[in-house]
Design a protein around this motif. Structure first.
Motif, PDB file in Angstrom:
ATOM      1  N   ILE A  36       0.853  -1.189   0.000  1.00 54.86           N
ATOM      2  CA  ILE A  36       0.000   0.000   0.000  1.00 54.86           C
ATOM      3  C   ILE A  36       0.890   1.241   0.000  1.00 54.86           C
ATOM      4  O   ILE A  36       1.519   1.570   1.008  1.00 54.86           O
ATOM      5  CB  ILE A  36      -0.947   0.034   1.220  1.00 54.86           C
ATOM      6  CG1 ILE A  36      -1.648  -1.316   1.396  1.00 54.86           C
ATOM      7  CG2 ILE A  36      -1.945   1.171   1.067  1.00 54.86           C
ATOM      8  CD1 ILE A  36      -2.489  -1.753   0.222  1.00 54.86           C
ATOM      9  N   ASP A  37       0.959   1.905  -1.149  1.00 56.59           N
ATOM     10  CA  ASP A  37       1.750   3.116  -1.277  1.00 56.59           C
ATOM     11  C   ASP A  37       0.921   4.285  -0.752  1.00 56.59           C
ATOM     12  O   ASP A  37      -0.055   4.709  -1.366  1.00 56.59           O
ATOM     13  CB  ASP A  37       2.112   3.336  -2.750  1.00 56.59           C
ATOM     14  CG  ASP A  37       2.948   4.587  -2.960  1.00 56.59           C
ATOM     15  OD1 ASP A  37       3.275   5.269  -1.968  1.00 56.59           O
ATOM     16  OD2 ASP A  37       3.277   4.888  -4.127  1.00 56.59           O
ATOM     17  N   ASP A  38       1.345   4.805   0.397  1.00 51.97           N
ATOM     18  CA  ASP A  38       0.598   5.853   1.084  1.00 51.97           C
ATOM     19  C   ASP A  38       1.020   7.240   0.605  1.00 51.97           C
ATOM     20  O   ASP A  38       1.449   8.086   1.378  1.00 51.97           O
ATOM     21  CB  ASP A  38       0.803   5.710   2.596  1.00 51.97           C
ATOM     22  CG  ASP A  38      -0.087   6.637   3.417  1.00 51.97           C
ATOM     23  OD1 ASP A  38      -1.232   6.881   2.990  1.00 51.97           O
ATOM     24  OD2 ASP A  38       0.364   7.117   4.471  1.00 51.97           O
ATOM     25  N   GLY A  39       0.913   7.443  -0.723  1.00 52.10           N
ATOM     26  CA  GLY A  39       1.207   8.758  -1.287  1.00 52.10           C
ATOM     27  C   GLY A  39       2.676   9.090  -1.384  1.00 52.10           C
ATOM     28  O   GLY A  39       3.063  10.263  -1.236  1.00 52.10           O
ATOM     29  N   SER A  40       3.512   8.083  -1.642  1.00 52.59           N
ATOM     30  CA  SER A  40       4.959   8.324  -1.718  1.00 52.59           C
ATOM     31  C   SER A  40       5.310   9.276  -2.856  1.00 52.59           C
ATOM     32  O   SER A  40       4.646   9.311  -3.897  1.00 52.59           O
ATOM     33  CB  SER A  40       5.701   7.002  -1.925  1.00 52.59           C
ATOM     34  OG  SER A  40       5.518   6.132  -0.829  1.00 52.59           O
ATOM     35  N   THR A  41       6.401  10.023  -2.650  1.00 55.17           N
ATOM     36  CA  THR A  41       6.894  10.924  -3.694  1.00 55.17           C
ATOM     37  C   THR A  41       8.246  10.457  -4.231  1.00 55.17           C
ATOM     38  O   THR A  41       8.858  11.151  -5.050  1.00 55.17           O
ATOM     39  CB  THR A  41       7.023  12.361  -3.146  1.00 55.17           C
ATOM     40  OG1 THR A  41       7.882  12.359  -1.997  1.00 55.17           O
ATOM     41  CG2 THR A  41       5.665  12.905  -2.750  1.00 55.17           C
ATOM     42  N   ASP A  42       8.728   9.300  -3.763  1.00 55.21           N
ATOM     43  CA  ASP A  42       9.982   8.746  -4.281  1.00 55.21           C
ATOM     44  C   ASP A  42       9.647   7.735  -5.378  1.00 55.21           C
ATOM     45  O   ASP A  42       8.571   7.779  -5.973  1.00 55.21           O
ATOM     46  CB  ASP A  42      10.809   8.132  -3.147  1.00 55.21           C
ATOM     47  CG  ASP A  42      10.102   6.970  -2.466  1.00 55.21           C
ATOM     48  OD1 ASP A  42       8.986   6.606  -2.899  1.00 55.21           O
ATOM     49  OD2 ASP A  42      10.652   6.419  -1.490  1.00 55.21           O
ATOM     50  N   HIS A  43      10.541   6.795  -5.658  1.00 48.39           N
ATOM     51  CA  HIS A  43      10.320   5.838  -6.751  1.00 48.39           C
ATOM     52  C   HIS A  43       9.757   4.505  -6.247  1.00 48.39           C
ATOM     53  O   HIS A  43      10.079   3.446  -6.779  1.00 48.39           O
ATOM     54  CB  HIS A  43      11.608   5.629  -7.552  1.00 48.39           C
ATOM     55  CG  HIS A  43      12.778   5.146  -6.723  1.00 48.39           C
ATOM     56  ND1 HIS A  43      13.445   5.950  -5.836  1.00 48.39           N
ATOM     57  CD2 HIS A  43      13.401   3.934  -6.674  1.00 48.39           C
ATOM     58  CE1 HIS A  43      14.418   5.265  -5.265  1.00 48.39           C
ATOM     59  NE2 HIS A  43      14.410   4.040  -5.753  1.00 48.39           N
ATOM     60  N   THR A  44       8.902   4.567  -5.226  1.00 52.87           N
ATOM     61  CA  THR A  44       8.266   3.360  -4.690  1.00 52.87           C
ATOM     62  C   THR A  44       7.530   2.579  -5.777  1.00 52.87           C
ATOM     63  O   THR A  44       7.627   1.346  -5.851  1.00 52.87           O
ATOM     64  CB  THR A  44       7.284   3.734  -3.561  1.00 52.87           C
ATOM     65  OG1 THR A  44       8.032   4.178  -2.419  1.00 52.87           O
ATOM     66  CG2 THR A  44       6.427   2.546  -3.155  1.00 52.87           C
ATOM     67  N   ILE A  59      -1.099  -1.067  -4.506  1.00 55.71           N
ATOM     68  CA  ILE A  59      -2.288  -0.229  -4.352  1.00 55.71           C
ATOM     69  C   ILE A  59      -1.843   1.148  -3.883  1.00 55.71           C
ATOM     70  O   ILE A  59      -1.091   1.272  -2.912  1.00 55.71           O
ATOM     71  CB  ILE A  59      -3.269  -0.845  -3.332  1.00 55.71           C
ATOM     72  CG1 ILE A  59      -3.731  -2.231  -3.816  1.00 55.71           C
ATOM     73  CG2 ILE A  59      -4.466   0.072  -3.112  1.00 55.71           C
ATOM     74  CD1 ILE A  59      -4.535  -3.002  -2.794  1.00 55.71           C
ATOM     75  N   TYR A  60      -2.312   2.175  -4.583  1.00 56.00           N
ATOM     76  CA  TYR A  60      -1.933   3.548  -4.236  1.00 56.00           C
ATOM     77  C   TYR A  60      -3.085   4.236  -3.512  1.00 56.00           C
ATOM     78  O   TYR A  60      -4.260   4.027  -3.831  1.00 56.00           O
ATOM     79  CB  TYR A  60      -1.591   4.338  -5.499  1.00 56.00           C
ATOM     80  CG  TYR A  60      -1.219   5.781  -5.228  1.00 56.00           C
ATOM     81  CD1 TYR A  60       0.086   6.125  -4.883  1.00 56.00           C
ATOM     82  CD2 TYR A  60      -2.178   6.785  -5.307  1.00 56.00           C
ATOM     83  CE1 TYR A  60       0.422   7.449  -4.618  1.00 56.00           C
ATOM     84  CE2 TYR A  60      -1.850   8.113  -5.043  1.00 56.00           C
ATOM     85  CZ  TYR A  60      -0.549   8.427  -4.695  1.00 56.00           C
ATOM     86  OH  TYR A  60      -0.219   9.737  -4.434  1.00 56.00           O
TER      87      TYR A  60
END
Length: 306
Positions: A36-44, A59-60
């Motif tokens: 679960i990508d919680d709004g990352s700003t890197d290259h997740t 899932i974003y």
């Protein structure tokens, strides 16, 4: 039993592959993994999409915090068991197989956990292990300590998790303890540990006193919630439980090399909360001596600098 694994992540692309790889290395293979990508700003996103495994789902969501991310993942999952893994932690290869075997042979257990080995911030094993109690746990125990140590150590039956409606998203830093306390208090949930090291937990040396005070704030939110469920239990244990948590925070100031005055603040308030705590927990005396010694040495150094 099949297992759903939920990894919440926020700007952790540099360590996330270690967590995912530890899942892929599991000897038990009947699992699904929801990152679960919680709004990352890197290259997740790129990190996760590089994996070619149908059991892995990305899932974003917009940034709403770790509890929201865990709940989102659990809601979208299908397994009979739900296991959580933080993006900067790792599992040993037999983690899931041991838990599934344990839960199958102990059908009354609704939450299981294991021993934990600490990692350095660089991910190097320290050979330092947790020694928290594993069995005969009561709801009151969760006011004093977190036997599971980290959410990466928790395996919970879906049925219980859904009854509890997941983590309380208003609580940070003690959200896992609150979930387990609520399970024991409301549903007499049986929580038992496994006497094996199955999780490696990364310790971060931020050294920020503000983080320690936010942890204290999170503990108070846990207590507020617990008080609504069982006011008599909380009233009975609060002085000693608060002293115990302040002792933990004082110990963290030594590990994190925080300003000496912060450690003294925690120790002083622990004494104020329960003056008999030093007799209940003799190690508190050693922690107090170490904290005060650090404080007096810092004062001596400051005086000599003038």
């Amino acid at each position: 039993m099949n297992v759903s694994i939920v990894i919440p992540t926020y700007n952790a692309a540099h360590v996330l592959p270690e967590a995912i790889d530890s899942v892929l290395a599991q000897t038990f293979t009947d699992w699904e993994l929801l990152v679960i990508d919680d709004g990352s700003t890197d290259h997740t996103q790129e990190v996760v999409k590089a994996y070619n495994d149908d059991r892995l789902k990305l899932i974003y969501q917009t940034n709403r915090g770790v509890s929201s991310a865990r709940n989102h993942g659990a809601m979208r999952s299908q397994g009979e068991l739900i296991a959580f893994l933080d993006a900067d932690d790792r599992w040993l290869p037999n983690k899931l197989s041991v838990h599934v075997e344990f839960m199958n042979s102990h059908p009354n257990v609704q939450v299981s956990f294991a021993r934990v080995e600490f990692l350095t911030v660089d991910g190097i094993p320290t050979n330092k292990l947790t020694n928290c109690p594993l069995t005969n746990l009561s709801a009151a125990d969760f006011l004093y300590l977190n036997p599971t140590v980290t959410t990466s150590n928790v395996v919970i039956k879906r049925e219980l998790f859904e009854k509890l409606q997941g983590f309380d998203q208003a609580i940070n830093y003690s959200e896992d303890i609150e979930l387990l306390f609520r399970g024991m208090q409301n549903y007499d949930a049986i929580i038992e540990g496994i006497d094996q090291v199955l999780v490696r937990y990364r310790v971060h040396n931020t050294g920020l006193s503000s983080t320690l005070y936010r942890m204290e704030e999170g503990w108070h939110k846990l207590i507020e919630k617990a008080r609504t469920l069982n006011p008599e239990l909380v009233s009975q244990h609060y002085p000693s439980a608060y002293a115990s948590y302040l002792q933990y925070l004082a110990r963290q100031t030594l590990r994190l090399k925080s300003p000496a005055a912060i450690g003294v603040d925690f120790v002083n308030r622990a004494f104020k909360s329960d003056r008999t705590f030093i007799f209940k927990q003799p190690k508190f005396l050693l922690i107090s001596i170490a904290v005060y010694l650090k404080f007096f040495l810092s004062q001596f150094k400051t005086a000599n600098d003038f």
